[in-house]
Design an enzyme around this catalytic site. Structure first.
Site: not given
Ligand code: HPA
Ligand code: ZN
Length: 330
Positions: A11, A192, A271
């Site tokens: 991102h 996730e 990130d």
């Molecule tokens: N997961 C979901 N949304 C996100 C993430 C992530 O790891 N990083 C930035 N937006």
């Molecule tokens: Zn992500």
């Protein structure tokens, strides 16, 4: 020299380092609710995805002009190049900017000022993937796709990110259909924090070609068999998983078992400014915490190019894959 690799889960807003955040805040007359970079870094203790997202969205306030997005992307590309990245497929979150009065054109053209010359300036080929925020409405996602229409020559695909649980993929069926009809490639974050059923739904309902994270597939043997059979790539982010507590410690990350199962895994940084490392750092961390062999590391690097959206330049993909095979570990 680190092994050549592609980064497929990154991102761009998550590459905003504290130093750059304060520099942009000063340039734009924005006040951050932290005294200095040290105080800001102390806020980087996350409990889960949402606690990270709160800070991630808060710091975006400093990104206002094309030049800000250009500087952000150039800073990422310089760091990525130093860690062996040769190709990057970069996510951006336009809704988070549009909501603050920064329009789509500022974001895309600003990023493009860096990405358009990334081959020459950084030795990295790039693609852009526009993400929809899954905790915003389906209508908002559709409006965002509409706003992107003048910029589709710069955008390779769409993704889905932000708070996962409670926002299943099916919510975005129509916008994914519309994007597919426009010729856009499709990925989505799934599995996730959300259940394995979200991964299945992203494949069946959204037609995704690659799953971002996908970590929780390991809870569903049938799903694993399907992902292996159909060679669906997973973009894993090991350091992110530790920081957001998807796994307790890196030594317990299921990556080795996933590779043993035949899954097409890749390693990425997500990130990196927030999670303690760029993609090369993620490679180094899994190498030492999980004892991955050189063959396994080469497989991860190979997978990153195989899983990339380089169908529009197979010659380039072949060149990168040859670099991976020729690489000698020191
Ligand atoms: N997961 C979901 N949304 C996100 C993430 C992530 O790891 N990083 C930035 N937006
Ligand atoms: Zn992500």
């Amino acid at each position: 020299m680190p092994i050549p690799k592609a980064e497929l889960h990154l991102h761009i807003e998550g590459t905003l380092e504290p130093e750059l955040a304060f520099a942009l805040a000063a340039r734009n007359g924005v006040t951050l609710p932290y005294a200095d970079t040290e105080a800001l870094r102390k806020a980087y203790l996350f409990e889960d995805l949402q606690s990270f997202l709160n800070l991630y969205y808060e710091l975006m306030a400093v990104l206002r002009t094309e030049r800000d997005f250009e500087d952000l992307a150039n800073a990422y590309l310089a760091r990525a190049a130093a860690q062996g990245v040769r190709h990057a497929e970069i996510f951006f979150d336009p809704q988070a900017h549009i909501a603050r009065g920064v329009d789509m054109g500022t974001v895309v053209e600003g990023l493009w000022r860096a990405l358009g010359d990334s081959g020459t300036n950084h030795g990295i080929s790039t693609r852009l993937i526009m993400c929809f925020l899954r905790d915003e409405s389906a209508d908002s996602a559709m409006e965002t796709l509409e706003a992107a229409k003048p910029y589709l020559h710069r955008i390779t695909g769409i993704g889905l990110d932000s708070a996962e649980v409670g926002h299943p993929p099916v919510k975005f069926r129509e916008v994914y259909e519309a994007a597919a009809a426009l010729g856009l490639r499709r990925v989505a974050h799934a599995g996730e924090e959300g259940p394995p059923a979200y991964i299945t739904e992203a494949l069946d309902v959204l037609g995704v070609e690659r799953v971002d994270h996908g970590l929780r597939c390991v809870e569903d043997a049938e799903l694993v068999a399907r992902l292996v059979r159909d060679r669906i790539p997973l973009t894993l982010c090991p350091l992110s998983n530790v920081r957001l507590r998807a796994v307790d410690v890196l030594a317990e990350h299921p990556l080795p078992a996933m590779l043993d199962a035949g899954l097409l895994c890749t390693v990425n940084s997500d990130d990196p400014a927030y999670f303690g490392g760029y993609v090369g750092d993620n490679f180094d961390a899994v190498r030492s915490a999980l004892g991955l062999s050189e063959d396994r590391l080469r497989e991860l690097a190979r997978n990153s190019f195989v899983a990339s959206f380089l169908e529009d330049d197979e010659e380039l993909r072949a060149r990168y894959l040859a670099e991976v095979e020729a690489y000698e570990f020191s």
